[in-house]
Scaffold this motif. Structure first.
Motif, PDB file in Angstrom:
ATOM      1  N   ASN A  91       0.804  -1.225   0.000  1.00 21.12           N
ATOM      2  CA  ASN A  91       0.000   0.000   0.000  1.00 21.12           C
ATOM      3  C   ASN A  91       0.832   1.268   0.000  1.00 21.12           C
ATOM      4  N   ARG A  92       1.999   1.213  -0.582  1.00 22.89           N
ATOM      5  CA  ARG A  92       2.833   2.409  -0.609  1.00 22.89           C
ATOM      6  C   ARG A  92       2.503   3.317  -1.789  1.00 22.89           C
ATOM      7  N   GLY A  93       1.986   2.748  -2.886  1.00 23.25           N
ATOM      8  CA  GLY A  93       1.575   3.537  -4.014  1.00 23.25           C
ATOM      9  C   GLY A  93       2.677   4.360  -4.657  1.00 23.25           C
ATOM     10  N   MET A  94       3.851   3.805  -4.828  1.00 25.28           N
ATOM     11  CA  MET A  94       4.960   4.539  -5.425  1.00 25.28           C
ATOM     12  C   MET A  94       5.008   4.292  -6.928  1.00 25.28           C
ATOM     13  N   THR A  95       5.432   5.287  -7.683  1.00 21.71           N
ATOM     14  CA  THR A  95       5.572   5.123  -9.120  1.00 21.71           C
ATOM     15  C   THR A  95       6.879   4.403  -9.428  1.00 21.71           C
ATOM     16  N   LEU A  96       7.009   3.968 -10.677  1.00 18.84           N
ATOM     17  CA  LEU A  96       8.244   3.307 -11.105  1.00 18.84           C
ATOM     18  C   LEU A  96       9.427   4.254 -10.934  1.00 18.84           C
ATOM     19  N   GLU A  97       9.255   5.506 -11.328  1.00 18.95           N
ATOM     20  CA  GLU A  97      10.339   6.477 -11.193  1.00 18.95           C
ATOM     21  C   GLU A  97      10.748   6.658  -9.729  1.00 18.95           C
ATOM     22  N   GLU A  98       9.779   6.755  -8.849  1.00 12.70           N
ATOM     23  CA  GLU A  98      10.093   6.911  -7.426  1.00 12.70           C
ATOM     24  C   GLU A  98      10.832   5.695  -6.888  1.00 12.70           C
ATOM     25  N   ASP A  99      10.402   4.508  -7.308  1.00 10.45           N
ATOM     26  CA  ASP A  99      11.062   3.280  -6.860  1.00 10.45           C
ATOM     27  C   ASP A  99      12.514   3.226  -7.331  1.00 10.45           C
ATOM     28  N   ILE A 100      12.732   3.595  -8.590  1.00  6.73           N
ATOM     29  CA  ILE A 100      14.095   3.564  -9.120  1.00  6.73           C
ATOM     30  C   ILE A 100      14.953   4.633  -8.450  1.00  6.73           C
ATOM     31  N   ASN A 101      14.398   5.811  -8.241  1.00  7.08           N
ATOM     32  CA  ASN A 101      15.151   6.865  -7.550  1.00  7.08           C
ATOM     33  C   ASN A 101      15.540   6.425  -6.141  1.00  7.08           C
ATOM     34  N   GLU A 102      14.625   5.751  -5.452  1.00 10.40           N
ATOM     35  CA  GLU A 102      14.921   5.262  -4.102  1.00 10.40           C
ATOM     36  C   GLU A 102      15.994   4.174  -4.155  1.00 10.40           C
ATOM     37  N   THR A 103      15.901   3.324  -5.174  1.00  7.03           N
ATOM     38  CA  THR A 103      16.902   2.277  -5.364  1.00  7.03           C
ATOM     39  C   THR A 103      18.277   2.878  -5.611  1.00  7.03           C
ATOM     40  N   ASN A 104      18.324   3.890  -6.479  1.00  5.11           N
ATOM     41  CA  ASN A 104      19.599   4.545  -6.782  1.00  5.11           C
ATOM     42  C   ASN A 104      20.187   5.233  -5.558  1.00  5.11           C
ATOM     43  N   ALA A 105      19.321   5.809  -4.731  1.00  6.65           N
ATOM     44  CA  ALA A 105      19.787   6.443  -3.494  1.00  6.65           C
ATOM     45  C   ALA A 105      20.407   5.390  -2.567  1.00  6.65           C
ATOM     46  N   TYR A 106      19.806   4.206  -2.542  1.00 13.07           N
ATOM     47  CA  TYR A 106      20.349   3.104  -1.739  1.00 13.07           C
ATOM     48  C   TYR A 106      21.719   2.684  -2.272  1.00 13.07           C
ATOM     49  N   TYR A 107      21.836   2.529  -3.595  1.00 14.45           N
ATOM     50  CA  TYR A 107      23.120   2.159  -4.196  1.00 14.45           C
ATOM     51  C   TYR A 107      24.195   3.192  -3.865  1.00 14.45           C
ATOM     52  N   LEU A 108      23.829   4.460  -3.945  1.00  5.77           N
ATOM     53  CA  LEU A 108      24.798   5.520  -3.681  1.00  5.77           C
ATOM     54  C   LEU A 108      25.215   5.531  -2.215  1.00  5.77           C
ATOM     55  N   ALA A 109      24.252   5.403  -1.314  1.00  2.00           N
ATOM     56  CA  ALA A 109      24.542   5.428   0.117  1.00  2.00           C
ATOM     57  C   ALA A 109      25.449   4.276   0.527  1.00  2.00           C
ATOM     58  N   HIS A 110      25.320   3.135  -0.158  1.00  3.22           N
ATOM     59  CA  HIS A 110      26.128   1.961   0.160  1.00  3.22           C
ATOM     60  C   HIS A 110      27.331   1.812  -0.771  1.00  3.22           C
ATOM     61  N   ARG A 111      27.591   2.856  -1.577  1.00  2.53           N
ATOM     62  CA  ARG A 111      28.742   2.912  -2.484  1.00  2.53           C
ATOM     63  C   ARG A 111      28.779   1.711  -3.421  1.00  2.53           C
ATOM     64  N   ILE A 112      27.605   1.326  -3.896  1.00  2.00           N
ATOM     65  CA  ILE A 112      27.488   0.221  -4.841  1.00  2.00           C
ATOM     66  C   ILE A 112      27.599   0.728  -6.273  1.00  2.00           C
ATOM     67  N   ALA A 113      26.872   1.804  -6.564  1.00  2.00           N
ATOM     68  CA  ALA A 113      26.867   2.391  -7.906  1.00  2.00           C
ATOM     69  C   ALA A 113      26.446   3.848  -7.797  1.00  2.00           C
ATOM     70  N   VAL A 114      26.826   4.618  -8.816  1.00  2.00           N
ATOM     71  CA  VAL A 114      26.404   6.017  -8.892  1.00  2.00           C
ATOM     72  C   VAL A 114      25.530   6.157 -10.138  1.00  2.00           C
ATOM     73  N   ILE A 115      24.226   6.162  -9.954  1.00  2.00           N
ATOM     74  CA  ILE A 115      23.270   6.258 -11.043  1.00  2.00           C
ATOM     75  C   ILE A 115      22.309   7.404 -10.729  1.00  2.00           C
ATOM     76  N   HIS A 116      22.112   8.295 -11.690  1.00  2.54           N
ATOM     77  CA  HIS A 116      21.217   9.439 -11.479  1.00  2.54           C
ATOM     78  C   HIS A 116      20.229   9.569 -12.627  1.00  2.54           C
ATOM     79  N   LYS A 117      19.107  10.163 -12.324  1.00  2.00           N
ATOM     80  CA  LYS A 117      18.132  10.498 -13.370  1.00  2.00           C
ATOM     81  C   LYS A 117      18.635  11.729 -14.108  1.00  2.00           C
ATOM     82  N   LYS A 118      18.587  11.672 -15.425  1.00  2.00           N
ATOM     83  CA  LYS A 118      19.068  12.792 -16.229  1.00  2.00           C
ATOM     84  C   LYS A 118      18.062  13.943 -16.207  1.00  2.00           C
ATOM     85  N   PRO A 119      18.528  15.153 -15.975  1.00  2.00           N
ATOM     86  CA  PRO A 119      17.621  16.299 -16.091  1.00  2.00           C
ATOM     87  C   PRO A 119      17.325  16.580 -17.558  1.00  2.00           C
TER      88      PRO A 119
END
Length: 203
Positions: A28-56
């Motif tokens: 019941n979180r109701g998150m969009t695909l973009e929000e899920d991927i952004n959260e995933t990327n933030a996790y990767y960055l915080a754990h120094r796994i990968a640096v992936i960003h959404k392009k402006p």
């Protein structure tokens, strides 16, 4: 607000499946695909796994209204350049570049959701040794797949040769990789990349 592409054609958000008005639910979180991927990327960055960003996406504002002295309302704008793909970055020494799309179609993914210039960009990335792919979510079933760029190009070329204008879900399941929805990270696409590209990724 009216937004136009560089060629002057009006932007229609109904064709951008990742901005689908109906959001999916997991716990019941109701998150969009973009929000899920952004959260995933933030996790990767915080754990120094990968640096992936959404392009402006560069936008040129051409009309602004000022209904109040302290407020401005953008009435018309243009994308300065055609967009390429949604996300890029680096993982284990490799350039990562991908598009994320969501569809409410239950049996196939319409290729009209991808633009010609995005396909060319994916070709260029692969040609130069980068890792490029498409993440697809089937909104109604909440299934998520990673489809490698080379297969996306195959299906695109098939369409251009007079074939199907979509990729059947069975084809995506056969050629792609199912990504189970988790919590941390939400959409662990790096695990899929590891399994596909283990021979070329730096240790």
């Amino acid at each position: 607000m009216a937004i136009h592409y560089p060629n002057g054609k009006k932007y229609d958000s109904r064709h951008e499946s990742r901005t689908d008005e109906k959001k999916y639910g997991y716990a019941n979180r109701g998150m969009t695909l973009e929000e899920d991927i952004n959260e995933t990327n933030a996790y990767y960055l915080a754990h120094r796994i990968a640096v992936i960003h959404k392009k402006p996406t560069p936008v040129q504002i051409v009309q602004v209204d000022y209904p109040h002295r302290s407020a401005a309302v953008i009435k018309e704008a243009y994308f300065k350049t055609p967009s390429t793909t949604d996300y890029n970055g680096v993982y284990k020494g490799r350039y990562i570049d991908f598009e994320a799309k969501e569809t409410r179609n239950e049996t196939s993914f319409p290729l009209k959701n991808i633009h010609e210039h995005q396909i060319q960009h994916i070709r260029d990335v692969i040609h130069c040794g980068g890792i490029s792919f498409l993440i697809i979510r089937f909104a109604k079933s909440e299934e998520i797949f990673l489809l490698e760029g080379k297969y996306l190009l195959h299906f695109w070329d098939r369409m251009k040769a007079g074939g199907r204008k979509s990729i059947k879900k069975e084809e995506i399941a056969a050629f792609g990789h199912r990504i189970p929805l988790g919590i941390r990270p939400r959409i662990d696409y790096i695990r899929i990349i590891d399994s596909i590209y283990r021979d070329i990724l730096c240790p």
